[in-house]
Design an enzyme around this catalytic site. Structure first.
Site, PDB file in Angstrom:
ATOM      1  N   HIS A  52      29.449  32.524  28.313  1.00 21.19           N
ATOM      2  CA  HIS A  52      29.754  33.586  27.360  1.00 21.19           C
ATOM      3  C   HIS A  52      28.844  33.460  26.154  1.00 21.19           C
ATOM      4  O   HIS A  52      28.508  32.369  25.699  1.00 21.19           O
ATOM      5  CB  HIS A  52      31.239  33.613  26.975  1.00 21.19           C
TER       6      HIS A  52
ATOM      7  N   ASP B  58      29.375  35.161  23.198  1.00 24.88           N
ATOM      8  CA  ASP B  58      30.070  35.332  21.912  1.00 24.88           C
ATOM      9  C   ASP B  58      30.568  33.986  21.399  1.00 24.88           C
ATOM     10  O   ASP B  58      30.642  32.994  22.136  1.00 24.88           O
ATOM     11  CB  ASP B  58      31.232  36.310  22.045  1.00 24.88           C
TER      12      ASP B  58
ATOM     13  N   ASP C 244      30.025  25.718  22.280  1.00 25.18           N
ATOM     14  CA  ASP C 244      30.930  26.712  22.866  1.00 25.18           C
ATOM     15  C   ASP C 244      30.398  28.121  22.659  1.00 25.18           C
ATOM     16  O   ASP C 244      30.742  28.791  21.695  1.00 25.18           O
ATOM     17  CB  ASP C 244      32.312  26.568  22.233  1.00 25.18           C
TER      18      ASP C 244
ATOM     19  N   GLU D 218      34.651  36.675  25.209  1.00 27.38           N
ATOM     20  CA  GLU D 218      35.468  35.608  25.789  1.00 27.38           C
ATOM     21  C   GLU D 218      36.439  35.051  24.758  1.00 27.38           C
ATOM     22  O   GLU D 218      37.565  34.663  25.092  1.00 27.38           O
ATOM     23  CB  GLU D 218      34.568  34.491  26.338  1.00 27.38           C
ATOM     24  N   GLU D 219      36.009  34.995  23.508  1.00 25.10           N
ATOM     25  CA  GLU D 219      36.839  34.412  22.451  1.00 25.10           C
ATOM     26  C   GLU D 219      37.909  35.377  21.933  1.00 25.10           C
ATOM     27  O   GLU D 219      38.717  34.993  21.088  1.00 25.10           O
ATOM     28  CB  GLU D 219      35.964  33.962  21.281  1.00 25.10           C
TER      29      GLU D 219
ATOM     30  N   GLU E 230      31.122  26.168  30.400  1.00 24.62           N
ATOM     31  CA  GLU E 230      31.963  25.626  29.324  1.00 24.62           C
ATOM     32  C   GLU E 230      31.679  24.134  29.206  1.00 24.62           C
ATOM     33  O   GLU E 230      31.403  23.478  30.212  1.00 24.62           O
ATOM     34  CB  GLU E 230      33.445  25.846  29.611  1.00 24.62           C
TER      35      GLU E 230
ATOM     36  N   HIS F   5      34.687  25.359  17.971  1.00 18.51           N
ATOM     37  CA  HIS F   5      35.285  26.109  16.849  1.00 18.51           C
ATOM     38  C   HIS F   5      35.294  25.342  15.533  1.00 18.51           C
ATOM     39  O   HIS F   5      35.895  25.804  14.562  1.00 18.51           O
ATOM     40  CB  HIS F   5      36.737  26.531  17.177  1.00 18.51           C
TER      41      HIS F   5
END
Length: 340
Positions: A59, A61, A83, A114-115, A138, A311
């Protein structure tokens, strides 16, 4: 590292990925891919002309919060380095070697959102056929293979009533909301993450005053193990609302993939060929793998990076690990080429 640094430098929080998607598809073309952007905004790159199809799906994003992109002490700092732009770029760099393959057709996909709501993953699940194998990008660590993710459902509880004196015997909206949370927690979950158990985290709580009334709003994050009964859970919640109301999104079930297939054996061989000792991992979060596992083909998640940095303000990726993951992916894809 050139591709990785470009993509990490291009800030792309969920729902604002267009600039990064355009850049990534341009870079894929330079690597020899046939690239495009689909109706959902996903970046698509195809390479190789074989009959065996493998999708490498990451992903593009990130969560909100731009970070300075800095290379220091062998580490690239920046939002998405772990991530999961590092994983996506590793996919592209590894797959580029198979431009002339007559055994493999590789599709690299950079999913959007995705987030947030996984709209990119839902789109490809509904609109393209299942491949032979899928690797989800991931962070698992260069020597790790993720075979499981918990399920997820977001809930929002609201209660509002007339204002009254705090000295009165009636419970406050805050007390009513907390009572609901504790009832559900006691019946179904615990507040500590574990792959084999459900957890219910109280993510946000606020009280408010409106037109002479007082109220409470609570947002909760439910994570679930394999075979969790969402219907039973919601029946209990609705029976204990204490005159409040509950809304929720569509539940996503947990996934635990089979370890006995050609995809897993090829990744195991790739890790061992690069002097690693493979580790199987089960994650307490969720990912697009939960959605795409519905293709019912062999699927795992793999990619460089320490997921505990996801994050966070300290998100960074060791470049040595990034390069090692590319070598492992190349080695694994060569093994998949030779599967009978």
């Amino acid at each position: 590292m050139k591709l990785l640094r470009k993509i990490v430098t291009t800030y792309s929080p969920s729902n604002n990925e267009e600039k990064a998607v355009n850049l990534f598809t341009d870079e894929l073309k330079q690597l020899g891919f046939i690239s495009s952007i689909d109706e959902a905004g996903n970046a698509i790159g195809k390479i190789g002309s074989g009959k065996r199809n493998i999708y490498l799906i990451g992903h593009i994003d990130t969560v909100p919060g731009n970070l300075p992109v800095v290379f220091k002490d062998g580490k690239l700092y920046g939002r998405g380095s772990v991530d999961a732009k590092g994983c996506l770029c590793a996919f592209a760099e590894a797959a580029a070697e198979f431009k002339d393959s007559q055994n493999l057709s590789i599709t690299v996909i950079g999913c959007v959102r995705e987030e947030s709501d996984s709209a990119g993953a839902y789109h490809i699940f509904k609109n393209i056929s299942a491949p032979d194998f899928v690797i989800i990008g991931e962070p698992s660590g260069w020597d790790g293979i993720t075979i499981g993710y918990r399920g997820v459902m977001w809930l929002e509880y609201n209660y509002e009533n007339s204002r009254y004196h705090h000295g009165a015997p009636e419970p406050t909206p805050a007390e009513i909301g907390v009572k609901f949370y504790n009832q559900v927690l006691h019946e179904f979950a615990e507040d500590y993450p574990s792959f084999d158990k459900a957890s219910l985290r109280l993510v946000n709580l606020k009280t408010y005053q409106k037109d002479g009334n007082v109220g409470i709003n609570m947002k909760m994050d439910l994570r679930t193990p394999i075979n969790f009964d969402f219907e039973k859970f919601l029946d209990f919640c609705n029976a204990n609302l204490n005159d409040g109301s509950l809304t929720h999104d569509k539940p996503i079930s947990a996934v635990l993939t089979n370890k006995r297939n050609g995809l897993v054996s090829s990744l195991l061989g790739g890790i061992r060929a690069n002097d690693g000792k493979p580790k199987f991992k089960k994650k307490t979060g969720s990912a697009d793998m939960n959605i795409l596992a519905q293709w019912n083909c062999p699927i795992v998640a793999y990619g460089p990076g320490d997921s505990s940095l996801d994050h966070t303000a300290e998100e960074h990726l060791f470049i040595e690990e990034y390069n090692k993951s590319i070598s492992i992916l190349k080695s694994s894809l060569r093994r998949i080429e030779k599967l009978t």
